[in-house]
Motif scaffolding. Structure first.
Motif, mmCIF file in Angstrom:
data_model
loop_
_atom_site.group_PDB
_atom_site.id
_atom_site.type_symbol
_atom_site.label_atom_id
_atom_site.label_comp_id
_atom_site.label_asym_id
_atom_site.label_seq_id
_atom_site.Cartn_x
_atom_site.Cartn_y
_atom_site.Cartn_z
ATOM 1 N N ALA A 115 -27.001 -17.189 -0.435
ATOM 2 C CA ALA A 115 -27.160 -16.093 -1.387
ATOM 3 C C ALA A 115 -26.150 -16.093 -2.518
ATOM 4 O O ALA A 115 -26.486 -15.739 -3.648
ATOM 5 N N LEU A 116 -24.904 -16.476 -2.253
ATOM 6 C CA LEU A 116 -23.857 -16.277 -3.252
ATOM 7 C C LEU A 116 -24.010 -17.169 -4.474
ATOM 8 O O LEU A 116 -23.474 -16.843 -5.538
ATOM 9 N N TYR A 117 -24.712 -18.270 -4.332
ATOM 10 C CA TYR A 117 -24.883 -19.154 -5.496
ATOM 11 C C TYR A 117 -25.634 -18.446 -6.619
ATOM 12 O O TYR A 117 -25.505 -18.809 -7.796
ATOM 13 N N GLN A 118 -26.414 -17.424 -6.286
ATOM 14 C CA GLN A 118 -27.161 -16.682 -7.305
ATOM 15 C C GLN A 118 -26.246 -15.840 -8.190
ATOM 16 O O GLN A 118 -26.654 -15.425 -9.272
ATOM 17 N N LEU A 119 -25.027 -15.596 -7.734
ATOM 18 C CA LEU A 119 -24.090 -14.766 -8.498
ATOM 19 C C LEU A 119 -23.189 -15.588 -9.413
ATOM 20 O O LEU A 119 -22.271 -15.039 -10.014
ATOM 21 N N GLY A 120 -23.419 -16.880 -9.505
ATOM 22 C CA GLY A 120 -22.662 -17.712 -10.429
ATOM 23 C C GLY A 120 -21.206 -17.855 -10.027
ATOM 24 O O GLY A 120 -20.875 -18.059 -8.860
ATOM 25 N N TYR A 121 -20.321 -17.730 -11.015
ATOM 26 C CA TYR A 121 -18.897 -17.925 -10.771
ATOM 27 C C TYR A 121 -18.316 -16.841 -9.866
ATOM 28 O O TYR A 121 -17.366 -17.093 -9.117
#
Length: 272
Positions: A115-121
């Motif tokens: 999931a966290l990859y969707q939030l970018g940096y």
């Protein structure tokens, strides 16, 4: 007669060698058993590396279960080390190295891929912060002597909670969690790991240092309510006790502050 005396001396000499040989075997056996906890520590590390490999292959359910396997191996190595009286500096350092991979890096990378990859940096930063705080927690654990409690939530509980949460979302829910749920949980657990909040160590609590009953009632009741709301889902039964333990530390701090500050103030107000 002389032959008999020489024969007795030879027998005595061989008896001494046999005793020394038996002592050597016993010492070597003891050294071999003392290495057994290290094998479970290495199994803990192997489970963590396996979780990382499975995460990269997209096998997220298996990756989360590998972290649970690390938890089992980590519990066994500590118990064996205490039972065999083989705990020492080497085992403690090796255990910390294994824990930072199995319970710090592996759960963080798993949740980043989920999931966290969707939030970018921002998601990348949250992914990095969790194992960094776990490493700080382990370094502090190695230099601070405590008995009956931990300073900050253990990385084993934090990492297993994240992995169990990931498995629960994958196995029992059809919709993805809200975008803020996973990063909020990771940042909260990161803070709790490096905080000074005491958490009970149920393995090393002495008989006279047991927890009082009434401060634990709150988390137990909340746990029962959450399990009832989840319909006694089997995966929720695994997830909720870990959640209750994470909540137990701050709850006991609140109870202590109440005993020290609020209750005396209420007693004084009632006397007036």
């Amino acid at each position: 007669m002389n032959f008999g005396i020489g024969d007795q001396r030879d027998r005595h000499r061989w008896r001494i060698r046999a005793v020394r040989g038996g002592r050597w075997v016993r010492e070597r056996s003891r050294k071999g058993l003392s290495s057994l906890p290290h094998l479970f520590t290495l199994a803990n590390l192997a489970f963590g590396v396996g979780s990382l490999i499975l995460t990269m292959q997209g096998e997220w359910r298996l990756a989360s279960l590998m972290v649970v396997g690390s938890l089992v191996a980590d519990g066994l190595d500590g118990r064996l080390a205490r039972w065999l009286k083989a705990d020492g500096e080497f085992g403690r350092e090796l255990d910390s190295l294994a824990d930072v991979v199995a319970f710090g890096v592996a759960p963080a990378v798993l949740l980043h891929q989920m999931a966290l990859y969707q939030l970018g940096y921002f998601g990348l930063a949250v992914t990095i912060v969790f194992p960094l705080c776990g490493a700080l927690r382990l370094a502090r654990f190695n230099v601070i002597a405590t008995s009956g409690y931990f300073v900050g939530v253990p990385i084993t509980a934090a990492g297993t909670l994240l992995s169990t949460m990931a498995f629960y979302f994958l196995q029992e829910t059809t919709a993805a969690p809200a975008p803020h749920v996973i990063p909020s949980a990771m940042l909260l657990l990161s803070y709790l790991m490096i905080s000074s909040i005491p958490y009970p160590d149920f393995k090393k609590r002495s008989k006279g240092a047991g927890l009082q009953f009434w401060p634990v009632v709150g988390p137990v009741v909340a746990l029962g309510a959450l399990l009832w709301a989840a319909g006694w889902n089997p995966w929720a039964v695994i997830l909720m006790p870990l959640t209750a333990y994470v909540v137990l530390g701050p709850w006991l701090v609140v109870v202590k502050k109440w005993d020290e500050k609020v209750q005396p103030w209420l007693a004084g107000a009632n006397r007036r």
